[in-house]
Each structure stands twice: as C-alpha cells, then as structure tokens.
Motif scaffolding. Structure first.
Motif, PDB file in Angstrom:
ATOM      1  N   GLU A   1      15.242   2.074  11.030  1.00 13.61           N
ATOM      2  CA  GLU A   1      15.551   3.249  11.851  1.00 13.61           C
ATOM      3  C   GLU A   1      15.356   4.545  11.074  1.00 13.61           C
ATOM      4  O   GLU A   1      15.737   5.609  11.543  1.00 13.61           O
ATOM      5  CB  GLU A   1      16.992   3.156  12.367  1.00 13.61           C
ATOM      6  N   THR A   2      14.766   4.471   9.900  1.00 17.60           N
ATOM      7  CA  THR A   2      14.585   5.632   9.035  1.00 17.60           C
ATOM      8  C   THR A   2      13.469   6.529   9.558  1.00 17.60           C
ATOM      9  O   THR A   2      12.348   6.064   9.751  1.00 17.60           O
ATOM     10  CB  THR A   2      14.228   5.171   7.606  1.00 17.60           C
ATOM     11  N   PRO A   3      13.731   7.811   9.795  1.00 12.66           N
ATOM     12  CA  PRO A   3      12.658   8.714  10.210  1.00 12.66           C
ATOM     13  C   PRO A   3      11.629   8.883   9.082  1.00 12.66           C
ATOM     14  O   PRO A   3      11.993   9.064   7.920  1.00 12.66           O
ATOM     15  CB  PRO A   3      13.363  10.045  10.493  1.00 12.66           C
ATOM     16  N   LEU A   4      10.361   8.831   9.440  1.00 10.52           N
ATOM     17  CA  LEU A   4       9.257   8.984   8.498  1.00 10.52           C
ATOM     18  C   LEU A   4       8.352  10.097   8.984  1.00 10.52           C
ATOM     19  O   LEU A   4       8.426  10.524  10.122  1.00 10.52           O
ATOM     20  CB  LEU A   4       8.460   7.677   8.399  1.00 10.52           C
ATOM     21  N   ILE A   5       7.447  10.528   8.113  1.00  7.75           N
ATOM     22  CA  ILE A   5       6.494  11.568   8.475  1.00  7.75           C
ATOM     23  C   ILE A   5       5.139  11.214   7.861  1.00  7.75           C
ATOM     24  O   ILE A   5       5.082  10.527   6.841  1.00  7.75           O
ATOM     25  CB  ILE A   5       7.006  12.960   8.015  1.00  7.75           C
ATOM     26  N   ILE A   6       4.070  11.657   8.469  1.00 10.58           N
ATOM     27  CA  ILE A   6       2.728  11.252   8.061  1.00 10.58           C
ATOM     28  C   ILE A   6       2.422  11.560   6.592  1.00 10.58           C
ATOM     29  O   ILE A   6       1.697  10.821   5.945  1.00 10.58           O
ATOM     30  CB  ILE A   6       1.656  11.869   8.998  1.00 10.58           C
ATOM     31  N   THR A   7       3.000  12.606   6.046  1.00  8.25           N
ATOM     32  CA  THR A   7       2.724  12.937   4.640  1.00  8.25           C
ATOM     33  C   THR A   7       3.284  11.890   3.683  1.00  8.25           C
ATOM     34  O   THR A   7       2.920  11.870   2.510  1.00  8.25           O
ATOM     35  CB  THR A   7       3.289  14.328   4.275  1.00  8.25           C
ATOM     36  N   ASP A   8       4.142  10.998   4.179  1.00  9.18           N
ATOM     37  CA  ASP A   8       4.659   9.909   3.347  1.00  9.18           C
ATOM     38  C   ASP A   8       3.613   8.822   3.105  1.00  9.18           C
ATOM     39  O   ASP A   8       3.718   8.072   2.140  1.00  9.18           O
ATOM     40  CB  ASP A   8       5.878   9.253   4.001  1.00  9.18           C
ATOM     41  N   TRP A   9       2.616   8.722   3.962  1.00 11.15           N
ATOM     42  CA  TRP A   9       1.715   7.574   3.878  1.00 11.15           C
ATOM     43  C   TRP A   9       0.818   7.591   2.643  1.00 11.15           C
ATOM     44  O   TRP A   9       0.597   6.544   2.034  1.00 11.15           O
ATOM     45  CB  TRP A   9       0.899   7.421   5.158  1.00 11.15           C
ATOM     46  N   MET A  10       0.291   8.710   2.238  1.00 11.33           N
ATOM     47  CA  MET A  10      -0.607   8.715   1.079  1.00 11.33           C
ATOM     48  C   MET A  10       0.103   8.264  -0.201  1.00 11.33           C
ATOM     49  O   MET A  10      -0.391   7.364  -0.885  1.00 11.33           O
ATOM     50  CB  MET A  10      -1.265  10.085   0.905  1.00 11.33           C
ATOM     51  N   PRO A  11       1.274   8.831  -0.554  1.00  8.24           N
ATOM     52  CA  PRO A  11       1.943   8.327  -1.756  1.00  8.24           C
ATOM     53  C   PRO A  11       2.381   6.865  -1.600  1.00  8.24           C
ATOM     54  O   PRO A  11       2.379   6.105  -2.567  1.00  8.24           O
ATOM     55  CB  PRO A  11       3.136   9.260  -1.956  1.00  8.24           C
ATOM     56  N   THR A  12       2.715   6.456  -0.387  1.00  7.13           N
ATOM     57  CA  THR A  12       3.120   5.074  -0.147  1.00  7.13           C
ATOM     58  C   THR A  12       1.945   4.120  -0.329  1.00  7.13           C
ATOM     59  O   THR A  12       2.052   3.109  -1.028  1.00  7.13           O
ATOM     60  CB  THR A  12       3.717   4.926   1.268  1.00  7.13           C
ATOM     61  N   PHE A  13       0.812   4.426   0.301  1.00  6.57           N
ATOM     62  CA  PHE A  13      -0.361   3.556   0.170  1.00  6.57           C
ATOM     63  C   PHE A  13      -0.828   3.480  -1.279  1.00  6.57           C
ATOM     64  O   PHE A  13      -1.221   2.419  -1.751  1.00  6.57           O
ATOM     65  CB  PHE A  13      -1.504   4.030   1.066  1.00  6.57           C
ATOM     66  N   CYS A  14      -0.798   4.598  -1.976  1.00  3.73           N
ATOM     67  CA  CYS A  14      -1.192   4.584  -3.394  1.00  3.73           C
ATOM     68  C   CYS A  14      -0.266   3.681  -4.200  1.00  3.73           C
ATOM     69  O   CYS A  14      -0.729   2.883  -5.021  1.00  3.73           O
ATOM     70  CB  CYS A  14      -1.198   6.000  -3.963  1.00  3.73           C
ATOM     71  N   ALA A  15       1.044   3.788  -3.971  1.00  6.91           N
ATOM     72  CA  ALA A  15       1.996   2.950  -4.702  1.00  6.91           C
ATOM     73  C   ALA A  15       1.804   1.475  -4.364  1.00  6.91           C
ATOM     74  O   ALA A  15       1.791   0.620  -5.250  1.00  6.91           O
ATOM     75  CB  ALA A  15       3.428   3.391  -4.397  1.00  6.91           C
ATOM     76  N   LEU A  16       1.625   1.172  -3.083  1.00  4.91           N
ATOM     77  CA  LEU A  16       1.444  -0.218  -2.676  1.00  4.91           C
ATOM     78  C   LEU A  16       0.154  -0.811  -3.238  1.00  4.91           C
ATOM     79  O   LEU A  16       0.087  -2.001  -3.530  1.00  4.91           O
ATOM     80  CB  LEU A  16       1.461  -0.335  -1.153  1.00  4.91           C
ATOM     81  N   ALA A  17      -0.862   0.029  -3.388  1.00  8.82           N
ATOM     82  CA  ALA A  17      -2.140  -0.439  -3.928  1.00  8.82           C
ATOM     83  C   ALA A  17      -2.123  -0.503  -5.456  1.00  8.82           C
ATOM     84  O   ALA A  17      -3.083  -0.967  -6.067  1.00  8.82           O
ATOM     85  CB  ALA A  17      -3.269   0.483  -3.462  1.00  8.82           C
ATOM     86  N   GLY A  18      -1.047  -0.016  -6.068  1.00 10.79           N
ATOM     87  CA  GLY A  18      -0.941  -0.042  -7.520  1.00 10.79           C
ATOM     88  C   GLY A  18      -1.650   1.113  -8.209  1.00 10.79           C
ATOM     89  O   GLY A  18      -1.838   1.103  -9.420  1.00 10.79           O
TER      90      GLY A  18
END
Length: 168
Positions: A15-32
């Motif tokens: 239920e955590t609100p997210l915003i599109i600017t979160d995706w780039m740092p998230t994808f980078c972290a997930l990809a290592g």
C-alpha cells in the motif's frame, strides 16, 4: 504498479505510495548497477521494499508538469496541487484517506495545511533538477531512455551486463 519476479519477490500487495522517479534507481539497484559516482536520483531505491517488504522512510512525493505549469506534493494522505495560469494560481488540496478520486477540494477549509504544504512544495521544487545533466551543462528532465532500456533488459535477461553511465 505491478511487478512479477518470482525469483526475487514474494507475492504481496503493498500500500506504499510510489512515484515514477523511483523506478530508475530501483531498476539500477535490482540489476546490480553500481554508478562510479552519486547520480543524485530524484527518486528512491525501492528494491528492499519490493524484494523483502522493508518499509520506506516517511517521505513526500513531488511531481511537476510540463514547463512547470503544475506541481503536486503528496505528504501522507494529503495531496496539494498548484497550477499556474499566467499570473494566476489555482490551489487544490485533497484528503486521500476519504477522497481517492480527488473530487473534493478542501483548500478553502485547510488554509494552514495548504501553506505548510506549499512551503514544502517550494523546497522540493528548488531541489528538483537533474544533477547529472547540470554537471554536463544539459537538462534531460530526469529521463535517460537508453539507460532505462539497458537496465530493464538486464533485469529481463541475466546474461546482460549493465554498463550504463549518465551520458548514455
């Protein structure tokens, strides 16, 4: 937002609100991907939230529209929207705990909250901007399409090695 990654993420509803600017740092972290320097992302890395359910720290979500004619700030259940029409300004405030469709503007009855959120919105606007682009004398609006494509491809196919720099 919908995410399916059975190898890394347990099925759950967040239920955590997210915003599109979160995706780039998230994808980078997930990809290592480890940048050679701090890229000063506008968003937050959500990888711990998505993979383990670790809660995020309390934060406000800031967004701005094209040519900065509209901006919004969400703090908890409150969402402030400020639109500029030349010299005129339109302000809306919504209590998302009771009005998820943003149909009831309570700005007229919540003047103190409007002023506090406007100050926070102004601070967020002053801090906004693409730090990487400014360092290179350019503004990209926070969007690096080539980098995003490579990072997403790296998530989908583990054989990809992610070598992305901000200049991409």
């Amino acid at each position: 937002t919908l995410l399916s990654w059975p190898a890394r993420c347990e099925p759950r509803r967040l239920e955590t609100p997210l915003i599109i600017t979160d995706w780039m740092p998230t994808f980078c972290a997930l990809a290592g991907y480890q940048p050679r320097r701090d890229l000063n992302w506008d968003g937050d890395d959500l990888s711990a939230l998505l993979t383990t359910g670790t809660p995020l720290r309390p934060r406000s979500l800031y967004s701005v529209g094209p040519r900065e004619r509209a901006a919004s700030l969400r703090r908890g259940n409150w969402k402030l929207i400020v639109r500029s029409h030349g010299e005129n300004e339109e302000t809306e405030l919504f209590d998302l705990s009771v009005d998820t469709s943003e149909a009831i503007n309570v700005a007229g009855t919540e003047a103190e909250r409007v002023e506090a959120l406007k100050k926070e919105l102004q601070r967020a606007a002053a801090a906004d901007g693409d730090a990487v682009g400014r360092a290179h004398g350019e503004t990209f609006g926070g969007v690096f399409p080539a980098a995003t494509m490579v990072v997403v491809a790296g998530l989908l196919d583990p054989r990809w090695r992610v070598e992305v720099e901000a200049e991409a």
